[in-house]
Design a protein around this motif. Structure first.
Motif, mmCIF file in Angstrom:
data_model
loop_
_atom_site.group_PDB
_atom_site.id
_atom_site.type_symbol
_atom_site.label_atom_id
_atom_site.label_comp_id
_atom_site.label_asym_id
_atom_site.label_seq_id
_atom_site.Cartn_x
_atom_site.Cartn_y
_atom_site.Cartn_z
ATOM 1 N N GLU A 9 -17.640 -11.792 -8.955
ATOM 2 C CA GLU A 9 -16.986 -10.354 -8.757
ATOM 3 C C GLU A 9 -15.688 -10.720 -8.364
ATOM 4 O O GLU A 9 -15.174 -11.424 -7.353
ATOM 5 C CB GLU A 9 -17.663 -9.808 -7.753
ATOM 6 N N VAL A 10 -14.513 -9.955 -8.892
ATOM 7 C CA VAL A 10 -13.061 -9.932 -8.796
ATOM 8 C C VAL A 10 -12.546 -8.461 -8.900
ATOM 9 O O VAL A 10 -13.238 -7.705 -9.318
ATOM 10 C CB VAL A 10 -12.339 -10.872 -9.646
ATOM 11 N N VAL A 11 -11.285 -8.199 -8.214
ATOM 12 C CA VAL A 11 -10.624 -7.184 -8.069
ATOM 13 C C VAL A 11 -9.241 -7.247 -8.799
ATOM 14 O O VAL A 11 -8.769 -7.930 -8.068
ATOM 15 C CB VAL A 11 -10.627 -6.557 -6.844
ATOM 16 N N SER A 50 -5.627 -6.203 -9.799
ATOM 17 C CA SER A 50 -4.695 -4.917 -9.476
ATOM 18 C C SER A 50 -3.338 -4.850 -10.041
ATOM 19 O O SER A 50 -2.666 -5.943 -10.590
ATOM 20 C CB SER A 50 -4.605 -4.951 -7.856
ATOM 21 N N HIS A 74 -0.751 1.329 -7.318
ATOM 22 C CA HIS A 74 -1.566 0.253 -7.893
ATOM 23 C C HIS A 74 -2.970 1.042 -8.247
ATOM 24 O O HIS A 74 -3.584 1.525 -7.619
ATOM 25 C CB HIS A 74 -1.915 -0.764 -7.036
ATOM 26 N N ILE A 117 -10.734 -6.362 7.869
ATOM 27 C CA ILE A 117 -10.974 -7.660 8.502
ATOM 28 C C ILE A 117 -9.436 -8.102 8.542
ATOM 29 O O ILE A 117 -8.533 -8.059 7.771
ATOM 30 C CB ILE A 117 -11.777 -8.452 7.528
ATOM 31 N N ASP A 175 0.711 -6.982 -7.004
ATOM 32 C CA ASP A 175 -0.178 -7.225 -8.123
ATOM 33 C C ASP A 175 -1.386 -8.307 -7.803
ATOM 34 O O ASP A 175 -1.259 -9.139 -8.620
ATOM 35 C CB ASP A 175 0.290 -7.448 -9.449
ATOM 36 N N ASN A 176 -2.063 -8.532 -6.424
ATOM 37 C CA ASN A 176 -2.911 -9.270 -6.097
ATOM 38 C C ASN A 176 -4.129 -9.343 -6.842
ATOM 39 O O ASN A 176 -4.526 -8.233 -7.475
ATOM 40 C CB ASN A 176 -3.037 -9.182 -4.593
ATOM 41 N N ILE A 177 -4.901 -10.347 -6.845
ATOM 42 C CA ILE A 177 -6.177 -10.415 -7.218
ATOM 43 C C ILE A 177 -7.242 -10.569 -6.075
ATOM 44 O O ILE A 177 -6.804 -11.452 -5.164
ATOM 45 C CB ILE A 177 -6.418 -11.446 -8.416
ATOM 46 N N TYR A 178 -8.205 -9.988 -6.090
ATOM 47 C CA TYR A 178 -9.158 -10.218 -4.880
ATOM 48 C C TYR A 178 -10.650 -10.886 -5.261
ATOM 49 O O TYR A 178 -10.787 -10.384 -6.576
ATOM 50 C CB TYR A 178 -9.420 -8.887 -4.050
ATOM 51 N N LYS A 179 -11.289 -11.461 -4.827
ATOM 52 C CA LYS A 179 -12.661 -12.035 -4.876
ATOM 53 C C LYS A 179 -13.728 -11.125 -3.989
ATOM 54 O O LYS A 179 -13.257 -10.779 -2.897
ATOM 55 C CB LYS A 179 -12.847 -13.204 -5.007
ATOM 56 N N ILE A 180 -14.769 -11.115 -4.355
ATOM 57 C CA ILE A 180 -15.843 -10.405 -3.618
ATOM 58 C C ILE A 180 -16.903 -11.589 -3.309
ATOM 59 O O ILE A 180 -17.397 -12.119 -4.370
ATOM 60 C CB ILE A 180 -16.377 -9.352 -4.261
ATOM 61 N N LEU A 212 -9.643 -13.126 4.413
ATOM 62 C CA LEU A 212 -10.708 -11.957 4.226
ATOM 63 C C LEU A 212 -10.070 -10.643 4.542
ATOM 64 O O LEU A 212 -9.111 -10.438 5.387
ATOM 65 C CB LEU A 212 -11.976 -12.042 5.026
ATOM 66 N N GLY A 213 -10.303 -9.778 3.461
ATOM 67 C CA GLY A 213 -9.614 -8.313 3.799
ATOM 68 C C GLY A 213 -10.424 -7.145 4.154
ATOM 69 O O GLY A 213 -10.078 -6.210 4.919
ATOM 70 N N ILE A 268 -17.840 -8.640 0.810
ATOM 71 C CA ILE A 268 -16.459 -8.922 1.542
ATOM 72 C C ILE A 268 -15.604 -9.461 0.676
ATOM 73 O O ILE A 268 -15.765 -10.535 -0.275
ATOM 74 C CB ILE A 268 -17.118 -10.198 2.551
ATOM 75 N N HIS A 291 -7.320 -13.719 -3.690
ATOM 76 C CA HIS A 291 -7.738 -14.936 -4.567
ATOM 77 C C HIS A 291 -6.373 -15.678 -4.624
ATOM 78 O O HIS A 291 -5.508 -14.863 -5.762
ATOM 79 C CB HIS A 291 -8.236 -14.299 -5.932
#
Lengths: 71, 71, 71, 71, 71, 71, 71, 71, 71, 71, 71, 71
Positions: I10-12, I14, I56, J49, L3-8, L37-38, L63, L67
């Protein structure tokens, strides 16, 4: 079942034979690289059709396993 | 898998034997009148009980097939 | 199917063999104490894993039965 | 209730009178072109408002009917 | 918006360009064979990936249209 | 239906008579203070029971209305 | 991000051009009367069809904003 | 409404007349054997169709009642 | 599409530009460290607002990829 | 609990201490400007967090209050 | 965890103190009349507000327990 | 928040004390191996019961973390 932490990984097993076979393959393959698998939950049951027949069952699982503390 | 359009039809297969048998009967029956079936998704698993035993499994499916342009 | 009233009870069947076997055991056990079971609906399919293999399927059911008026 | 196959069609009935009237109109209209309707399930209850009053109830239904084999 | 009845059909549009393009293709193709389309609702946005890039967007729609009475 | 903006307000209507009466009261009361109500959607149907009888139906609605630009 | 309180308002933006345009119009219009908008979440993507083409995208948003204490 | 405990039972009322009648029958029948019913929530509205007409409404309810301590 | 096993991450993504751009960035970044990505599914579309404008888009994806057996 | 109408407002409370504290702050702040609050329902429990620790709980609530008729 | 059957009962615990206290009261009260309780799942967290303050937390639980065969 | 990418990642924290303690343990353990962690989101609150008392709360979290691009 003390104050453990568990992690969940999502996998999709696929089998031309049955829903159970797809689940068991997904669990077995995951067990090759992850230790201490504890439970699973089916989230989706799908499949592919070829020539008007079910070609593969595809079963999505969430699999939980114990998250060991870093030593 | 070019820029195709797919349609979805909903069917309920029923079988006294197993969940897979209910799915396969629903797919086979749909294939009699619809061409180019491609995939299915189980949306509901129910059943009838008679004399305290499972009499029939009833499995609801969404079945996708290629929507050919009008010639 | 006149103006009857039905009740719903929730049970979890478990089996080391198959999803259908878990459902059938849950229905059979419920039938020992409740009369006139009519239908079931699967709400959850889970399981336990031991030694990297599926140890038990656990299938949650809502089971409907006729609610007879108090005589 | 042997090993039949059922199909599901989705319709939206609308009525200025009541929710039941919207359902009954949707069923009656569907029965004009589809045989052997068996059951329905309400999926959505909406409506239009005009001049601060409910103008129409709009009730979405999934209607199941027997899928006869091709002769 | 009198006491009309509407029907809903489900289609999946696909496009390598954008989500809107997938929707518009699905609507246009459906309009070739169904008259009086009125609205749509997106139920799922998926896609295929090839060589680490989005190859196709696949957007599932429910499309509503007026159900004319049989003359 | 140009490029308008709509707002949604949530209300719960209650009536001892019927579901429709609860909806109509909620719409009428909202119309006293909000202009240009356009549609509603039922999100929940509940009720209170007193002395073993339905005392009130309580129907939750999302009501949409045109959001006029600030002049 | 101290111990603030946020409120959520629901709006529907509409645009003949794109989903993003519908979102941006809804946010801009809401910003005319509400200060300190912070985030949004898409809850529904729908649209109107005219003459077999998408006439308008309609995107439902929940928009969060800071709830300032009463001075 | 002190620190009480409530229990929830699930029933399906059925009526050939209306949704409200199905609810009221389900509540009345439950009240024959359970005391201190307090509220209900509709979880499903379905029905049977015979000869192209609604034969029965079937409304599923969760009914809450006070759980008295064991004396 | 033989009896493969797939994993889901799973990724987000932006992007300040568009929903598609957020999806494509998330897929491209994931492809830097994971091989054989096969499909994605959008689970959430959110965004940040600054100065009354969309700053964003943030799109949550489930991305599936082939799980190769351990050699 | 006569034929009243209720309105629902959505708020997000936040607290570095606990889920209950976030709920209570959201209710207290809402009570500063809205009279006759009656109930709440938690729809989402999230948090921020920082430095690997929970910095804030953020709890989304739907809060219901009596909608008094316009005098 | 052999081939056991479990039953599920639904209860609502209520407490003026905390969510955990509402859960623990519901479990303790259920344990007075049902043996071999095994697990619970929170399905809803609600509450009552009086004088602009949280008066009671109300937590809905599904509680699972072992269904012993009839001797 | 460029323009960050996040993982879950999904984890289940467990605690005999409270829901917050289960969340905080899950976050702290995850922070031992994952940086930046965010945020988190609670998806499930369950628990084990022993001797008629809550033995452990088990809280499932998603969580999110940043990334970082591969250097």
């Amino acid at each position: 079942m003390d104050d453990n932490i568990y992690k969940i990984t999502e996998v999709v097993g696929s089998s031309s034979k049955s829903i159970e076979d797809a689940i068991e393959k997904a669990v077995a393959r995951t067990a090759e690289t992850v230790k201490d698998l504890g439970w699973f939950e089916v989230t989706d049951t799908r499949g592919h059709i070829a020539d008007g027949k079910v070609a593969h069952y595809q079963v999505s699982l969430r699999i939980g396993f114990t998250h060991h503390p870093t030593a």
